[in-house]
Design an enzyme around this catalytic site. Sequence first.
Site, short mmCIF file in Angstrom:
data_model
loop_
_atom_site.label_atom_id
_atom_site.label_comp_id
_atom_site.label_asym_id
_atom_site.label_seq_id
_atom_site.Cartn_x
_atom_site.Cartn_y
_atom_site.Cartn_z
N HIS A 3 -7.78 20.87 31.77
CA HIS A 3 -6.43 20.57 31.25
C HIS A 3 -5.30 21.49 31.76
O HIS A 3 -4.71 22.26 31.00
CB HIS A 3 -6.42 20.52 29.73
CG HIS A 3 -7.21 21.56 28.99
ND1 HIS A 3 -7.25 22.89 29.34
CD2 HIS A 3 -7.96 21.45 27.87
CE1 HIS A 3 -8.00 23.54 28.48
NE2 HIS A 3 -8.46 22.69 27.59
N ASP B 155 -9.49 15.31 26.94
CA ASP B 155 -9.59 16.36 25.92
C ASP B 155 -9.49 15.74 24.52
O ASP B 155 -8.96 16.35 23.59
CB ASP B 155 -8.51 17.43 26.13
CG ASP B 155 -8.78 18.71 25.34
OD1 ASP B 155 -9.88 18.86 24.79
OD2 ASP B 155 -7.87 19.56 25.29
N HIS C 132 -8.58 15.20 14.87
CA HIS C 132 -8.52 15.81 13.53
C HIS C 132 -7.93 14.74 12.63
O HIS C 132 -7.23 13.84 13.12
CB HIS C 132 -7.59 17.03 13.53
CG HIS C 132 -8.00 18.11 14.47
ND1 HIS C 132 -9.01 19.00 14.19
CD2 HIS C 132 -7.57 18.42 15.72
CE1 HIS C 132 -9.17 19.84 15.21
NE2 HIS C 132 -8.31 19.50 16.16
O1 DOR Z 1 -6.10 21.46 21.25
C1 DOR Z 1 -7.31 21.54 21.46
N1 DOR Z 1 -8.21 21.15 20.54
N2 DOR Z 1 -7.74 22.07 22.62
C2 DOR Z 1 -9.03 22.33 22.84
O2 DOR Z 1 -9.36 22.78 23.91
C3 DOR Z 1 -10.03 22.13 21.77
C4 DOR Z 1 -9.59 21.06 20.90
C5 DOR Z 1 -10.44 20.85 19.66
O3 DOR Z 1 -11.66 20.91 19.77
O4 DOR Z 1 -9.87 20.57 18.61
#
Ligand code: DOR
Length: 438
Positions: free
Chosen positions: A228, A298, A302
């Site tokens: 990224h 990526d 959540h």
């Molecule tokens: O923003 C992010 N969330 N960047 C990452 O590299 C990991 C990821 C996550 O696992 O939530």
Amino acid sequence: MKTLIKNAKVVTSDGLVDAAVLIEGSKIAAIDPAIQTQVDRSVDATGHYLLPGLIDDQVHFRDPGLTHKEDLAHASRACAKGGVTSFLEMPNTIPNATTQKLINDKLELASKTSLVNYGFYIGATPDNLDELKTAVRTPGIKIFIGSSTGDLLVDNQDTLERIFAETTLRICAHCEDEATVRANQEIFAGQTDIATHSKIRNHEAAVIATKRSIDLATRHNHPFHVLHVSTADEVELISTASNLITAEVCPHHLFFNVDDYDRLGSQIKMNPSIKTRHDNAALFKALLDGTIEVIATDHAPHTLEEKAKPYPECPSGLPAVENSLALMLNEVSKDRCTINQVASWMSTAPARVWDIKSKGRIEVGYDADLVLIDLELKQKIDNATQQTKCKWSPWHGTELTGWAIATWVMGRQVMKLEHGQYIFDETRMGSEILYEHS
Ligand code: DOR
């Protein structure tokens, strides 16, 4: 089982070919406009484009351990919808995938729950060098040189030197300099404006860590993939690095910038942070000129409830796996790139970087991982129809031109879009990805 996909515009590594593609079992058996053979199923693809199935080399599918956010069943259905036939998943699940046993456990779980093909990175810790040296059935080693979601930080120089010196698998890293981020956290302590995120995880943090990683890889002659990339300055570093160094960019770093915080708030809180309009342009140019070879998402889901917490408690990450192809096809519709470039960035290049056997191309003998595209179809991304378990997208409400309308995984059709409805066949699961190195 034999399937014939007829009258397609087939995206091959030699360019576009008007042809029929014959699938026998899990393999591509023939590519020819005039195939005459008895088949079990025939699909008329007139007017549509056939691409090698996408390989997303950076996803976080949260299974096991964080399955209230995402799980392999939802995430892999989202993949099938988005034309992603294979994924490589990051180790920050719970438990962290840092041993061969835990990699094997994830492979076993995926064999029962993943609709598409699967592979899992082994995560580096300060003390698992022996595991990293002997790991098999994995694309490579992931290092969080800067901390992100989870607790997999490896920042100590001696530990990093040993990992680069003593292992052989390709390493990829999350590059944001921990010391810079911590110093900025002190400076901006108490600020609750979401835009602060891009001031704390700033350009300098990304550039220092990417430079450090490229330096390690170059001195140890070790293949290395920059995950990224988010800044124009990192593109400069990568453009002059040796060809052991490969790099990728994500849709959110191509299409969002700090001006979008007002509209989208914490939905676009990501690590590395989103940057500026200037960086968006430099990253797209780097794809076009070949400095960056790979596009990955990526995908980091959540729940909306978690994302709605005030800054800085709201977690970093956004989901993207079911929309990444459409986001890029939309750029094809605007003449910013070609469909062959999209196939290269999202399938052929990740297969090459990660040594993946028999994928990433439409060629006789290759796996029949295929995605059929309607380049004219216009659809809006809608939270209500997202397959990801967290059920939202930062692109909610955005209309895109160009979508996957059918997906095959190892010769089996797993998704079709009919009268605006996505229909999935979940009677069989995907397969473990195989690598040239193990
Ligand atoms: O923003 C992010 N969330 N960047 C990452 O590299 C990991 C990821 C996550 O696992 O939530």
